[in-house]
Design an enzyme around this catalytic site. Sequence first.
Site, PDB file in Angstrom:
ATOM      1  N   ARG A 234       7.784   1.534  15.140  1.00 49.05           N
ATOM      2  CA  ARG A 234       8.486   2.488  14.311  1.00 49.05           C
ATOM      3  C   ARG A 234      10.040   2.196  14.362  1.00 49.05           C
ATOM      4  NH1 ARG A 234       4.418   4.706  13.184  1.00 49.05           N
ATOM      5  NH2 ARG A 234       3.967   6.887  13.479  1.00 49.05           N
ATOM      6  N   GLU A 263      12.558   5.161   5.348  1.00 55.65           N
ATOM      7  CA  GLU A 263      11.431   4.536   4.522  1.00 55.65           C
ATOM      8  C   GLU A 263      10.796   5.872   3.654  1.00 55.65           C
ATOM      9  OE1 GLU A 263       7.352   4.533   7.235  1.00 55.65           O
ATOM     10  OE2 GLU A 263       9.106   3.149   7.938  1.00 55.65           O
ATOM     11  N   HIS A 281       5.134  -0.356   5.663  1.00 56.42           N
ATOM     12  CA  HIS A 281       4.527   0.432   6.458  1.00 56.42           C
ATOM     13  C   HIS A 281       2.736   0.440   6.298  1.00 56.42           C
ATOM     14  CE1 HIS A 281       4.947   4.179   9.334  1.00 56.42           C
ATOM     15  NE2 HIS A 281       3.864   3.423   9.555  1.00 56.42           N
TER      16      HIS A 281
END
Length: 315
Positions: A234, A263, A281
Amino acid sequence: MSKPHILQMGQLPEWDQGPLNDAYQVHRYFDAPDKAAFLAETGPQVRAIATRGDLGASADVIAACPALEIIAVYGVGYDAVDLAACAARDIAVTNTPDVLTDDCADLALGMWLALSRGIVPAEGWARSGDWAAKGGFALQHRACGKRAGILGLGRIGMAVGQRLQGFDMQIAYSARAPKAGCDDWRFIADATALAEQSDVLFVTLAATPATRHIVNAGVLDALGPDGLLVNISRAQNVDETALLDALEQGKLRGAALDVFEGEPKLNPRFTALDNVLLQPHHASGTFETRRAMGQLMRDNLTAHFAGHPLLTQVQ
Ligand code: 8YV
């Protein structure tokens, strides 16, 4: 019998959306133009929340659902779910571990190799005609046979280590305590000390309030100007400002990142750099894994409403 009402926080693949729509009265939070009004209208009926690891469920959303019984997370990371709010009302929380471990570890290795060997700019060099016009691509750095640090030896960190053994890496790791079954790997509790012993540092630990910015300026300084950082955990685990400073000032050779503050919008300082590898991601982003994640999320919901034990409950 009427279908249980669930609140869906984000987009899910069609192969999950169909079964959710068949089994539940689905309220699509992410489609609502006025989310406060939407919650005021639908929240009182909601018995379950289906969310994603990147979206979670805030205390406000949870408070708007007085009949909430379970939050099922599509993802292994549940840090974006307000666990205290859930504990206060005995709301179950489930995630989707194991089914995504291998793909996340694979991407971490791929990011490391691509960063170390310059695979992305080298592809551009070949594709653009520069190779023909300007000659060979610049020399890069060997990846294998060096020192790897793994910050967080959970399922994904362990899978990263198992893969690194195939690259003849000297492996060290940081965890709450030494782990059984990896006696060949050196246990170093402190993140800075681990970074000092690493040429590449993989950040694989779960995000909690205690891990915020665990990779700070001191850790980056210890990793040093020849060091590489790979983050598939993360963004909150890394002090992004300190990372950008180190990258811009040549105090860190490079970083490969799958997660970012804010993000999907990136800090423009990242896109100005040529010593970063940027990924959207997608560590769990394969057909195989996302199908398994969706099935497991739905299986937890099915078990809950059938009064059966949950499959992967985290609290
Ligand atoms: C997200 C992830 O769930 O597993 C996690 O915790 O970060 C991802 O797999 C992703 O946002 C899925 O959409």
